[in-house]
Design a protein around this motif. Structure first.
Motif, PDB file in Angstrom:
ATOM      1  N   ARG A 170      -7.658  -2.638   5.827  1.00  0.00           N
ATOM      2  CA  ARG A 170      -7.563  -1.699   4.772  1.00  0.00           C
ATOM      3  C   ARG A 170      -6.520  -1.873   3.690  1.00  0.00           C
ATOM      4  NH1 ARG A 170      -6.713   4.487   7.478  1.00  0.00           N
ATOM      5  NH2 ARG A 170      -8.629   3.671   8.613  1.00  0.00           N
ATOM      6  N   GLU A 171      -6.723  -1.533   2.580  1.00  0.00           N
ATOM      7  CA  GLU A 171      -5.849  -1.905   1.561  1.00  0.00           C
ATOM      8  C   GLU A 171      -5.541  -1.011   0.601  1.00  0.00           C
ATOM      9  OE1 GLU A 171      -7.359  -4.421  -1.626  1.00  0.00           O
ATOM     10  OE2 GLU A 171      -9.225  -3.394  -1.869  1.00  0.00           O
ATOM     11  N   LEU A 172      -4.135  -0.884   0.239  1.00  0.00           N
ATOM     12  CA  LEU A 172      -3.896   0.126  -0.806  1.00  0.00           C
ATOM     13  C   LEU A 172      -4.450   0.079  -2.282  1.00  0.00           C
ATOM     14  CD1 LEU A 172      -1.938   2.760  -1.598  1.00  0.00           C
ATOM     15  CD2 LEU A 172      -0.276   0.932  -2.073  1.00  0.00           C
ATOM     16  N   GLY A 220      -1.831   8.628  -1.680  1.00  0.00           N
ATOM     17  CA  GLY A 220      -2.488   7.536  -2.095  1.00  0.00           C
ATOM     18  C   GLY A 220      -3.636   7.609  -1.454  1.00  0.00           C
ATOM     19  N   TRP A 221      -4.401   6.487  -2.173  1.00  0.00           N
ATOM     20  CA  TRP A 221      -5.874   6.112  -1.576  1.00  0.00           C
ATOM     21  C   TRP A 221      -5.791   4.760  -1.195  1.00  0.00           C
ATOM     22  CZ3 TRP A 221      -9.768   9.649  -1.211  1.00  0.00           C
ATOM     23  CH2 TRP A 221      -9.429  10.935  -1.955  1.00  0.00           C
ATOM     24  N   CYS A 236      -7.757   8.972   2.122  1.00  0.00           N
ATOM     25  CA  CYS A 236      -6.567   9.593   1.470  1.00  0.00           C
ATOM     26  C   CYS A 236      -5.354   9.418   2.449  1.00  0.00           C
ATOM     27  CB  CYS A 236      -6.893  11.001   1.241  1.00  0.00           C
ATOM     28  SG  CYS A 236      -5.533  11.965   0.690  1.00  0.00           S
ATOM     29  N   ASN A 237      -4.152   9.237   1.712  1.00  0.00           N
ATOM     30  CA  ASN A 237      -2.782   9.119   2.655  1.00  0.00           C
ATOM     31  C   ASN A 237      -1.930  10.108   1.887  1.00  0.00           C
ATOM     32  OD1 ASN A 237      -0.161   7.436   2.694  1.00  0.00           O
ATOM     33  ND2 ASN A 237      -1.220   7.642   4.748  1.00  0.00           N
ATOM     34  N   ALA A 238      -1.161  10.657   2.946  1.00  0.00           N
ATOM     35  CA  ALA A 238      -0.065  11.405   2.254  1.00  0.00           C
ATOM     36  C   ALA A 238       1.323  11.439   3.353  1.00  0.00           C
ATOM     37  CB  ALA A 238      -0.359  12.920   1.798  1.00  0.00           C
TER      38      ALA A 238
END
Length: 123
Positions: free
Chosen positions: A45-47, A35-36, A95-97
């Motif tokens: 911080r928001e998705l 995701g970002w 970026c998140n994973a």
């Protein structure tokens, strides 16, 4: 050691477009959701968008119809195509994973973050 590296931020005029990319590398066994997120000054911080390994996507309401998230499972990459950008999209994008990988001799599943890339929308 697993790491995420982001590319593609910058300065763009309103209604312009940018494409962010993120590549995961290291001792990766599998990647679940990617995701970002974004964080504007003084804000939490928001998705922004997320995508599962099967390709199911989710967007925050403010970007629906303008942003598109995609991933290449063979290359361990995720992209965010951002169109019709607005000044309120200005933020640092992360970026998140969720990755299953080897940490030494241990198999570990954890959330990983990129270093962040600045997106500025201004005339």
């Amino acid at each position: 050691q697993v790491q995420l590296v982001e590319y593609g931020g910058g300065l763009v005029r309103p209604d312009g477009s940018l494409r962010l990319s993120c590549a995961a590398s290291g001792s990766i066994v599998s990647i679940n959701a990617m995701g970002w997120y974004r964080q504007a000054p003084g804000e939490e911080r928001e998705l922004v968008a997320s995508i599962t390994s099967g390709g199911n996507t989710n967007y925050t309401d403010s970007v629906k119809g303008r942003f598109t998230i995609s991933r290449d499972n063979a290359k361990n990459t995720v992209h965010l195509q951002m169109n019709s950008l607005k000044p309120e999209d200005t933020a640092v994008y992360y970026c998140n994973a969720r990755i299953e990988g080897w940490l030494g001799i241990r198999l570990v599943t954890d959330d990983y973050w990129g270093q962040g890339t600045q997106v500025t929308v201004s005339s």
